[in-house]
Enzyme design. Structure first.
Site, PDB file in Angstrom:
ATOM      1  CG  ASP A 160     -33.512  17.369  12.335  1.00 14.77           C
ATOM      2  OD1 ASP A 160     -33.843  17.282  11.077  1.00 14.77           O
ATOM      3  OD2 ASP A 160     -34.366  17.951  12.693  1.00 14.77           O
ATOM      4  NE  ARG A 174     -32.953  27.877   7.464  1.00 18.67           N
ATOM      5  CZ  ARG A 174     -33.056  26.264   6.026  1.00 18.67           C
ATOM      6  NH1 ARG A 174     -32.245  26.210   6.475  1.00 18.67           N
ATOM      7  NH2 ARG A 174     -34.907  25.747   6.720  1.00 18.67           N
ATOM      8  CD  GLN A 225     -39.180  19.669   6.340  1.00 16.44           C
ATOM      9  OE1 GLN A 225     -38.154  19.918   6.200  1.00 16.44           O
ATOM     10  NE2 GLN A 225     -39.908  18.247   5.735  1.00 16.44           N
ATOM     11  NE  ARG A 274     -40.029  22.298   3.338  1.00 19.36           N
ATOM     12  CZ  ARG A 274     -38.905  23.893   3.922  1.00 19.36           C
ATOM     13  NH1 ARG A 274     -38.030  22.322   3.775  1.00 19.36           N
ATOM     14  NH2 ARG A 274     -39.297  24.312   4.551  1.00 19.36           N
ATOM     15  CB  CYS A 305     -36.839  18.336   7.371  1.00 16.49           C
ATOM     16  SG  CYS A 305     -34.975  18.076   7.954  1.00 16.49           S
ATOM     17  CG  HIS A 311     -37.978  23.707   9.880  1.00 20.00           C
ATOM     18  ND1 HIS A 311     -38.842  24.455   9.356  1.00 20.00           N
ATOM     19  CD2 HIS A 311     -37.248  23.223   9.572  1.00 20.00           C
ATOM     20  CE1 HIS A 311     -37.605  24.687   8.600  1.00 20.00           C
ATOM     21  NE2 HIS A 311     -36.582  23.386   8.170  1.00 20.00           N
TER      22      HIS A 311
END
Ligand code: CP
Ligand code: NVA
Length: 321
Positions: free
Chosen positions: A235, A100, A139, A304, A277, A136
């Site tokens: 988001d 990340r 996700q 997830r 998310c 992402h």
């Protein structure tokens, strides 16, 4: 990624890197894991996956750590202050990286920007994107699995498709992976964002290359965006790293909050569902929607784990030096 044991190093930066047949098998595999609740395989036995996270995380980190354990291996969490990114000789000690990062260039693996697979690394290894400024991917695999598991809710569509998916809010990493995925699975995307918050050219280039642009409507009016929507997604308006822009973003996104009223006035499918998310702030979606019966956010968060486990199994578990 088609063979059981990979011949080339299988990196995954965005779902744009996956062909259509791979988008659903990952979901299907995840579903199998979730429904049987038994150890899927021990493909990470004797393997250690480095979790290089320079930003905070709850769901992605938990999913990765617990998945690695269930697959018989270990995830080694290395935060921002634990390691110097790009300088570690990780290839000799770990069998994969789940990273990340801030700027996407920090993770991109290519001959021109060999951040991780540098000339001094002893061995190559797969790199999976756990979130970057641009993408992402994990996700959106969880979101797709969630839609498939809840297909029965979309009465008129039955088998989960084609759906009209509306996105109201900031054009950021989560939306970018939706752009390169949903249209390829037959779903239409309708997006509303302020004009200054649109997908960057490098993302739009991937959207066009995949032919997704023809099934995307993009305007400024949230009401127009939710017209006919089966699913409404948003988001955060202030992604990690954008904290200094908070005041200007809160102003720019006024009127973009997802509410019952917005979707009624805009003409969403009366049966519309909501996804996010997480983490969530009330200004982007009110409590009535977020905690109400339309909300799929909690199964979405749970998924997830199963989708990350499927990716770990496919990328890291089947890679041999
Ligand atoms: N959705 C998501 O990536 O959550 P985390 O930031 O908590 O990992
Ligand atoms: N766009 C958000 C997603 C968080 C999961 C961010 O980058 O912070």
């Amino acid at each position: 990624m088609a063979s059981k044991v990979h011949k080339a190093v299988p990196h995954l930066m965005t779902l744009a890197d996956l062909t259509e047949p791979w988008l659903l098998p990952h979901g299907a595999l995840a579903k199998k894991h979730a429904s049987k609740l038994k150890l899927p395989s021990q493909s990470l036995f004797n393997k250690t996956i480095a979790l290089l996270f320079s930003k905070r995380s709850t769901r992605t980190r938990l999913a990765a750590e617990t998945s690695a354990t269930l697959l018989g291996g270990r995830a080694l969490f290395l935060g921002r202050d634990d390691i110097q990114l790009g300088r570690a000789f990780i290839g000799g000690m770990c069998q994969g990286i789940f990273a990340r990062v801030g700027e996407h260039s920090e993770i991109e693996v290519s001959p021109r920007s060999p951040t991780y697979v540098n000339s001094r690394a002893t061995r190559p290894f797969p790199v999976l994107n756990a979130l970057s400024s641009l993408w992402h991917p994990t996700q959106i695999l969880a979101d797709l699995l969630t839609l498939h598991e809840h297909a029965y809710l979309f009465e008129e569509n039955g088998s989960c498709g084609p759906l009209t998916v509306a996105y109201v809010g900031d054009a950021a990493n989560v939306l970018h992976d939706m752009l390169v995925t949903y249209p390829r699975l037959g779903h239409k995307l309708r997006i509303a964002s302020p004009p200054q918050y649109r997908a960057p050219a490098e993302v739009w280039r991937r959207v066009e290359e995949l032919g997704c642009d023809k099934d995307i409507w993009w305007g400024e009016d949230p009401k127009e965006a939710v017209m006919g929507a089966d699913v409404v997604v948003t988001d955060t308006w202030i992604s990690m790293g954008q904290e200094a822009e908070k005041a200007e973003r809160l102003k720019a996104f006024e009127g973009y909050q997802v509410t019952e009223e917005l979707c009624r006035l805009g003409g969403a499918n009366p049966n519309w569902k909501f996804m996010h998310c997480l983490p969530r702030k009330p200004h982007e979606v009110d409590d009535e929607v977020f905690y109400g019966p339309r909300s799929l956010v909690f199964p979405e968060a749970d998924n997830r784990k199963w989708t990350i486990m499927a990716l770990f199994d496919n990328l890291f578990g089947r890679w041999t030096h």
